[in-house]
Design an enzyme around this catalytic site. Structure first.
Site, mmCIF file in Angstrom:
data_model
loop_
_atom_site.group_PDB
_atom_site.id
_atom_site.type_symbol
_atom_site.label_atom_id
_atom_site.label_comp_id
_atom_site.label_asym_id
_atom_site.label_seq_id
_atom_site.Cartn_x
_atom_site.Cartn_y
_atom_site.Cartn_z
ATOM 1 C CD GLU A 236 53.171 -3.021 -9.583
ATOM 2 O OE1 GLU A 236 51.988 -3.033 -9.194
ATOM 3 O OE2 GLU A 236 53.623 -3.858 -10.381
ATOM 4 C CG ASP B 59 41.947 -0.805 -6.053
ATOM 5 O OD1 ASP B 59 41.151 -1.750 -6.201
ATOM 6 O OD2 ASP B 59 43.055 -0.765 -6.616
#
Length: 285
Positions: free
Chosen positions: A51, A252
């Site tokens: 990230e 997700d």
């Protein structure tokens, strides 16, 4: 200012600084403290390496330093000075790194970026949630009046914090405008291009991978996404009165397939989030 008055002020500042170190156990390395000169920056934080490494690779004039065991990189993005750090996963790690970055670098604002699971049934992997507000979904307490509450308590003021930590309005508006210009990547096999939602992100020390838990978070919080750090960062910034914004790219749907979907799609999701954050930095005033 007379020389005598200057010495008195300087000595008092030294005493105050020493008291803080003793009281809070910050453990500053004197050599590191002397090398570091505070300057206005924007702090860019993420939970794990995927990230933040994309942001770090984009830095101009990068400089590295390790403070209290945490690796910080400073440099420029789009002409703006930033400090980038990986917080680690979970609320305690996120709060600790946020506290250190505020103490050492005195940022004018904090942006937290990373991946999350979708709670809103209309969202899918690849979508972006810009958090208008964040909340702890796993914090439950009972007040002295025997009332159940999701509110944390501000250790500084001793007052109850709000259940939802609101994003800084200027950062929120800047993020919305920046999102219109970013060419987001689509997740393979999804039904449409990524959409941008301004909504609610909830945080807890659990990786949500349950249809039942998704239904519960949607019912209780009307949450758009769930993750493991955002509200902790927002709470620290709220209590220290530093503007903050949390941005999440969905990897997700937090359901029974969440683990596999996250492992499959998180790199695309992380790139989308990082690209948005860097665009935001370029539009800051």
């Amino acid at each position: 200012m007379s020389h005598k008055l200057y010495k008195i002020i300087r000595w008092n500042k030294f005493l105050i600084f020493g008291w803080i170190v003793i009281q809070f156990g910050i453990g500053i390395d004197p050599a590191q403290a002397q090398r570091y000169q505070p300057q206005p920056v924007t702090a860019l934080l993420g939970a794990f390496d995927e990230e933040v490494k994309l942001v770090q690779k984009s830095l101009k004039n990068p400089k590295s330093q390790t403070l209290n065991g945490i690796h910080f990189m400073t440099g420029q993005i789009n002409g703006r000075t930033v400090v980038v750090a990986e917080t680690g996963i979970g609320k305690v790690n996120a709060a600790m790194t946020t506290a250190f970055v505020l103490a050492y670098f005195k940022p004018e604002r904090v942006l937290f970026t990373g991946i999350a699971g979708a709670i809103n049934p209309d969202l899918q992997p690849g979508d972006i949630v810009i958090a208008r507000q964040t909340a702890h979904h796993d914090y439950h307490s009972i007040t002295f009046q025997q009332q159940q509450t999701n509110q944390t308590r501000n250790a500084i003021t001793k007052e109850m914090n709000p259940t939802y930590f609101l994003a800084d309005s200027v950062l929120l508006k800047t993020a919305q405008e920046a999102a219109k210009t970013v060419p987001f990547e689509s997740i393979p096999s999804t039904s449409r291009p990524p959409s941008i939602v301004v909504g609610t992100v909830v945080t807890g020390d659990v990786f949500v991978s349950s249809d039942e838990k998704v239904a519960s978070l949607w019912s209780e919080f009307k949450a758009d996404a769930t993750e493991m750090e955002g509200a902790a960062v927002a709470q620290v910034c709220y209590q220290q009165q530093v503007p903050c914004l949390v941005i999440r790219s969905l990897s997700d749907k937090a359901n029974a397939n969440a683990r596999q979907d996250m492992l499959t799609f998180f790199k695309i999701a992380a790139r989308n989030s990082a690209n948005l954050v860097m665009t935001i930095v370029g539009q800051l005033k």
